[in-house]
Design an enzyme around this catalytic site. Structure first.
Site, PDB file in Angstrom:
ATOM      1  CG  HIS A  66      93.856  59.764  10.291  1.00  0.00           C
ATOM      2  ND1 HIS A  66      93.298  60.245  11.461  1.00  0.00           N
ATOM      3  CD2 HIS A  66      94.923  60.555  10.043  1.00  0.00           C
ATOM      4  CE1 HIS A  66      93.998  61.280  11.896  1.00  0.00           C
ATOM      5  NE2 HIS A  66      94.983  61.497  11.056  1.00  0.00           N
ATOM      6  CG  ASP A 176      95.350  65.454  12.746  1.00  0.00           C
ATOM      7  OD1 ASP A 176      95.233  64.520  11.936  1.00  0.00           O
ATOM      8  OD2 ASP A 176      96.256  65.519  13.600  1.00  0.00           O
ATOM      9  CD  GLU A 208      97.556  59.244  11.822  1.00  0.00           C
ATOM     10  OE1 GLU A 208      98.652  59.675  11.426  1.00  0.00           O
ATOM     11  OE2 GLU A 208      96.914  59.793  12.756  1.00  0.00           O
ATOM     12  CD  GLU A 209      95.784  61.676  15.382  1.00  0.00           C
ATOM     13  OE1 GLU A 209      96.906  61.640  15.905  1.00  0.00           O
ATOM     14  OE2 GLU A 209      95.429  62.591  14.621  1.00  0.00           O
ATOM     15  CG  ASP A 232      97.260  63.194   8.441  1.00  0.00           C
ATOM     16  OD1 ASP A 232      96.606  64.085   9.023  1.00  0.00           O
ATOM     17  OD2 ASP A 232      97.557  62.114   8.976  1.00  0.00           O
ATOM     18  CG  HIS A 319      97.288  66.729  17.910  1.00  0.00           C
ATOM     19  ND1 HIS A 319      97.917  65.631  18.464  1.00  0.00           N
ATOM     20  CD2 HIS A 319      96.923  66.356  16.663  1.00  0.00           C
ATOM     21  CE1 HIS A 319      97.938  64.645  17.561  1.00  0.00           C
ATOM     22  NE2 HIS A 319      97.345  65.074  16.469  1.00  0.00           N
TER      23      HIS A 319
END
Length: 354
Positions: A66, A176, A208-209, A232, A319
């Site tokens: 993604h 990510d 995606e997030e 991922d 994150h």
């Protein structure tokens, strides 16, 4: 990692691509895969699909990552020129204050997320404020000055770029999951150069997030795909501050992580493990009892059900603005995907026998 492929990775990581605003990053990705793909397409929301047309023997595989990253969005401008923000995806309120950020307006605007100096705070009252209570300082003295630079709805990302660490490790924001889109592209390149019999898709999804949205679109649209492999990141738990009860078997530099359980189709798990052994790629195993938290959760329920698998890249500090991966793991994932495509060529499909 080869110099040109490392340059591609750096371009991906340094191109802002918050959820809902992935266009710039998708342009980087599509420009690269056009060099070797037979065809490249994008849809209305910017999902990008590239294909190597095989001989038609065996199933069609799609390797996906993604494109989007977490971030923030301007939700208001105060009378004194500060920007109130909201999260985009799972932004971590504990690491945002005191960081340099970029507001992606018509022209990039530099700012900082304010943090009151330690001298002016009561330590007994220290707490992590919600993102909605934090603010960006762009240097404006009034709302009029600020509104000349930005407007409500502009996305915001941390300003960190790629930094080389010791050995093959790098730190950056957005690892990510631009590393996933990198491996999908690299697997496609390898399939193309080997003139693989299998038809192979590389896919870079959006949003995606914020709900696996792009994967739902692609899974619905690509009826010709027989199996999806979603690449991922996953939590490497080998750093000192991870609680013992949360420590798992995943370590940086120890290779791809193959997930078992939940959305992960057992035939694809077997294919991945056999391909890894044949290609001499070390893999790690991870359990998913309920869901993977990746695009695989959307792909496997597409249409009447499409065999899907989550293959992951070990990642520290997910994150945050300083995510850390080992680039050797990225190369190993690409090797594994290419080996899966080669090994799948003689199969008729992936259905379980009941």
């Amino acid at each position: 990692m080869h110099e040109s492929r490392r340059a591609f990775l750096t371009d991906l990581l340094e191109t802002p691509s918050p959820s809902g605003f992935e266009t710039a990053g998708q342009r980087v990705w599509t420009a690269y895969v056009r060099e070797f793909a037979d065809e490249v397409e994008t849809d209305a929301y910017g999902n990008a699909v590239a294909v190597h047309e095989g001989s038609g023997e065996g199933p069609t595989l799609a390797f996906t990552g993604h494109a989007d990253e977490i971030g923030f969005i301007v939700r208001d401008v105060t009378e004194d020129g500060f920007l109130r923000i909201a999260p985009v995806g799972g932004s971590d309120r504990t690491v945002s204050k005191g960081q340099h950020v970029t507001v992606h307006a018509d022209e990039p605007v530099q700012g900082v997320i304010g943090q009151t100096a330690i001298h002016l705070r009561d330590p007994s009252e220290d707490e992590f404020e919600d993102i909605s209570a934090q603010f960006v300082d762009v240097g404006a003295d009034s709302d009029e000055d600020a509104r000349e630079l930005v407007e409500v709805g502009d996305p915001v990302t941390f300003s960190t770029t790629v930094q080389d660490l010791a050995g093959d490790r790098i730190a950056a924001r957005g690892i990510d999951n631009r590393t996933g889109t990198w491996t999908a592209a690299e697997a496609l390149r390898r399939a193309s150069e080997a003139d693989a019999d299998a038809t192979v898709y590389a896919v870079s999804t959006v949003q995606e997030e914020v709900g696996l949205n792009g994967a739902r679109m692609v899974g619905f649209d690509r009826e010709e795909v027989d199996a999806f492999v979603a690449v991922d990141v996953t939590h490497a738990t080998d750093n000192p501050d991870v609680a013992t009860k949360r420590r798992g078997p995943v370590e940086l530099g120890e290779g791809p992580v193959v997930t078992r359980g939940s959305a992960n189709h057992p035939e694809l798990v077997t294919l991945a493990r056999e391909a890894a052994e044949a290609a001499d790629v070390d893999v790690q195993l991870q359990a998913a009892g309920t869901r993977t938290g990746t695009d695989a959760d959307a792909f496997f329920t597409s249409r009447s059900g499409v065999p899907s698998l989550n293959v992951s890249i070990p990642n520290r500090y997910m994150h945050t603005p300083v995510e850390v991966v080992d680039t050797g793991d990225l190369v190993a994932v690409a090797e594994l995907l290419a080996a899966m495509a080669e090994r799948a060529a003689g199969r008729e499909g992936f259905a379980v026998e009941v």
